[in-house]
Design an enzyme around this catalytic site. Structure first.
Site, mmCIF file in Angstrom:
data_model
loop_
_atom_site.group_PDB
_atom_site.id
_atom_site.type_symbol
_atom_site.label_atom_id
_atom_site.label_comp_id
_atom_site.label_asym_id
_atom_site.label_seq_id
_atom_site.Cartn_x
_atom_site.Cartn_y
_atom_site.Cartn_z
ATOM 1 N N SER A 58 0.837 -1.195 0.000
ATOM 2 C CA SER A 58 0.000 0.000 0.000
ATOM 3 C C SER A 58 0.875 1.249 0.000
ATOM 4 O O SER A 58 1.622 1.479 -0.946
ATOM 5 C CB SER A 58 -0.967 -0.047 1.191
ATOM 6 N N ASP A 66 -9.828 -3.513 -5.445
ATOM 7 C CA ASP A 66 -9.192 -2.792 -4.343
ATOM 8 C C ASP A 66 -9.857 -1.432 -4.149
ATOM 9 O O ASP A 66 -9.950 -0.640 -5.083
ATOM 10 C CB ASP A 66 -7.701 -2.611 -4.653
ATOM 11 N N HIS A 90 -8.097 -4.939 -1.532
ATOM 12 C CA HIS A 90 -6.861 -4.469 -0.909
ATOM 13 C C HIS A 90 -6.227 -5.509 0.012
ATOM 14 O O HIS A 90 -5.013 -5.652 0.057
ATOM 15 C CB HIS A 90 -7.149 -3.198 -0.116
#
Length: 709
Positions: free
Chosen positions: A561, A646, A681
């Site tokens: 991330s 995501d 995600h």
């Protein structure tokens, strides 16, 4: 529409030579389309902008999916020969996990609550027992059964009414963190879809056992924007809006105080916050503002029976605790309770009727401090290892003298303790069982300090199997995050043993952007100081090379991330330092994303990265954004992962990044993009599926190190 291999992808005419470790396959080459971005008199052509079309539901949606599938076919071909090894790694890691297991029961309002897992099952069962652990088990939710037929399934936010007869929970079966709320009548077993969609997945009960409060998200930006009140048995269309957040940089949420007296709404960004509250016995009241938001001031409220405690950074960089009367909550009434300290970060309070436990951080390590509310006496909990993590865990009861906390280190499996705050007696309730005969004595952990270019000391936590040679020839994986003030602490991982047992060391660089060394550590790694995050990581890598823990031929880096942004920045800045990079769900297209307010969570991030509508912020962001700074030069071997659904970092960021890297890089190293077409995600939702992704990451590095068993 033309077929993909004629339109979207022009496969390279001559095969690109790859390292002999990998097959000689043709990599996909993405189509280019002119797209001009112009702001602050700066014109930039973004030839891969069209990859946003699946997200925007625009004309090239199918071409985007075809491109991602082509990349998936490519990585599968390049890693084909590792399939048996990956399967071996998966089974090896899974074999360390106790499949039939049970969490430590937590007592609340007359019941013991726990979850348990069964052999061969991916999910869990959420259960309770009344009054005693010998009482009959009541299965509240069988998530194993509920998840059947779903590629992804997340059930969360379990919330029980005060009379113990009803439960609210949330379900996300798409992996975009947009939950639907359900009600289960625990006396009849009947489950009802409340018709409440697009929530954070939880709800808060008022004390009347019929009123709930929930947070609603914007369906496009996914920002938490509104708090509604719902009365059971009424139509959702009649739900009452009790709060709407107008500031698009803030997150909001609703909850109940631990002492069950207040319903509280929290609104905050990374620099300021605001709390509203009502009596939990009077759900129809209008929420009162505790203290109007103040510029650059964060505060968090802890209600006690006789006053409020407030953890705040007002005139206190590292936060302090103040107290204020129940009927006078404004800042003018705040009096210091735990004063500010320059060398200690105050992180939070666990409140009990007779005691308080402060979560603090000093010298980069977490610590717990017990405070006797009657005598004022303080006690620090002490631990012996050089790098560890300790944290409150499972303390929903206010009227108890028993405090539970978790402890772990890079060699000590996660453990849960209970300490009697009155007598000091400590009991180990559970230690994570590692099947297969794990012996911590076979491993070693150290705490090192690298010196950054500006003289700052950067902590590094490292673990390896004893016998690891510090001769510059051993492989090492360096991990970091470095954003949002999130501290990455030293913790145990049973899956990591598959790396350590094959000769790797694993290290965490506690770089600026987190809060490991206090609030200033965060302030010095955000906004116009963001590059400190990247240079700290590079300095940590160079230190490990200098001290012969490894060498550039055997040094690997990993981030997820915002940590994926870190990976993108360091390969632009110092590509020759790394043999391989693992960049997972990476935030690499910083400028374009921060300019598009329709992209989920963008406006919430202005206090972290800056607003590109500001000229200085735009050009600073552009100077480090990985996608903007790719050049014609050599890059290391890179594995990139993403998820089509995501909600935190959209798939098109890593996809564009990989496409541009393919076009410009001048090396013969491997570049792979893996897209999970069904996930978001956090990856897969099952408790074992994620191990397949871990096996791929490990196999990628092992292949580069010529380790094949």
């Amino acid at each position: 529409m033309k077929k993909i291999y004629l339109g979207l992808l022009a496969m390279s005419i001559s095969a690109t030579f790859q390292s002999q470790k990998f097959p000689n396959l043709k990599a996909p080459v993405a189509e280019k389309q002119e797209h001009i971005r112009e702001i602050h008199s700066d014109k930039v052509n973004d030839p891969y902008y069209w990859m946003i079309d699946y997200f925007k539901k625009a004309k090239d949606s199918s071409k985007v999916v075809d491109y991602l599938k082509a990349e998936n076919s490519y990585w599968e071909g390049m890693m084909k020969d590792t399939e048996p090894f990956r399967d071996q790694l998966f089974k090896e890691m899974k074999a360390r996990i106790k499949e039939k297991d049970e969490s430590v029961p937590t007592f609340k309002n007359g019941y013991y609550y726990y979850s348990r897992t069964e052999t061969g099952k991916q999910y869990f069962k959420y259960c309770r027992k009344k009054g005693s652990l010998t009482a009959p088990e009541e299965i509240l939710l069988d998530v194993d059964q509920m998840a059947e037929g779903h590629a992804y399934y997340s059930a969360s936010g379990f919330s029980i009414s005060s009379d113990n007869t009803k439960m609210i929970f949330g379900v996300d079966d798409v992996s975009r963190r947009q939950y639907k709320l359900f009600l289960k009548d625990l006396s009849t077993g009947k489950t009802t879809d409340l018709g409440i969609k697009n929530t954070t997945g939880s709800a808060t009960w008022a004390n009347d056992n019929k009123t709930i409060f929930y947070t609603s998200k914007n369906p496009e930006t996914l920002l938490t924007e509104k708090i509604f009140r719902h009365s059971l048995g009424t139509d959702v269309s009649k739900d009452v809006l009790v709060y709407e957040e107008k500031d698009k940089t803030n997150y909001i949420g609703v909850g109940k105080s631990k002492n069950e007296k207040f319903i509280m709404i929290y609104s905050g960004a990374t620099t300021s916050s605001e709390t509203r509250y009502i009596d939990a016995n009077k759900p129809n009241e209008t929420f009162r503002v505790f203290q109007p938001r103040m510029k650059d001031v964060l505060y968090d409220v802890t209600p006690l029976e006789d006053r409020f405690l407030v953890t705040t950074n007002k005139d206190a960089l590292n936060f302090k605790v103040v107290e204020t009367p129940l009927d006078k909550t404004g800042v003018e009434n705040w009096k210091d309770f735990v004063p500010h300290r320059k060398d200690v970060l105050m992180e939070g309070i666990s409140e009990f009727k007779n005691y308080l436990v402060f979560s603090e951080r000093q010298n980069g390590l977490s610590q717990l401090v017990i405070y006797d509310r009657k005598s004022g006496k303080k006690e620090f909990l002490k631990f012996d290892e050089p790098a560890y993590t300790v944290y409150p865990s499972g303390n929903p009861e206010y009227n108890t003298d028993n405090f539970r906390f978790g402890y772990t280190s890079m060699v000590t499996p996660s453990s849960q303790f209970e300490q009697n705050l009155k007598t000091g007696k400590r009991v180990l309730l559970k230690e994570q069982e590692v099947l297969g005969g794990y012996n911590k004595a076979n491993y070693a952990t150290e705490r090192l300090f690298a010196t950054a270019k500006d003289g700052t000391k950067i902590p590094i936590s490292i673990v390896y199997k004893k016998g690891y040679k510090k001769d510059g020839k051993s492989p090492l994986l360096l991990y970091a995050y470095g954003s949002y003030g999130n501290s990455i602490d030293a913790t145990f991982s049973s899956t990591r043993l598959s790396l350590l047992d094959r000769g790797f060391a694993f290290a965490i660089a506690h770089i600026r952007g987190g809060q490991e060394m206090g609030r200033q550590w965060y302030e010095d790694g955000k906004m116009m100081k963001k590059k400190n995050t990247f240079t700290d990581f590079i300095d940590a890598g160079e230190y490990l090379v200098k001290e012969k823990y490894t060498s550039p031929k055997h040094l690997y880096a990993q981030g997820e991330s915002a940590g994926g942004l870190l990976m993108g920045a360091i390969v632009n800045m110092k590509p020759e330092l790394w043999n391989g990079i693992i960049s997972q769900v990476p935030f690499v297209d910083v400028v374009n994303t921060m300019m598009d307010e329709s992209i989920p969570l963008t406006t919430n991030e202005y206090d972290e990265w800056g607003n590109p509508n500001n000229k200085d912020a735009y050009f600073y962001m552009k100077s480090y954004s990985p996608y903007e700074n790719i050049e014609k030069k050599n890059y290391p071997n890179i594995l990139v992962t993403t998820g089509l659904h995501d909600s935190q970092v959209q798939y098109f960021e890593p996809a564009k990044w990989v496409a541009k890297l393919r076009d410009l890089k001048t090396d013969k190293n491997v570049l792979l993009l893996k897209t999970d077409m069904a996930y978001g995600h956090g990856g897969a939702s099952g408790r074992f599926d994620y191990l397949k992704d871990t096996a791929l990451v490990y196999a990628f590095m092992f292949k580069l190190e010529e380790i094949n068993k």
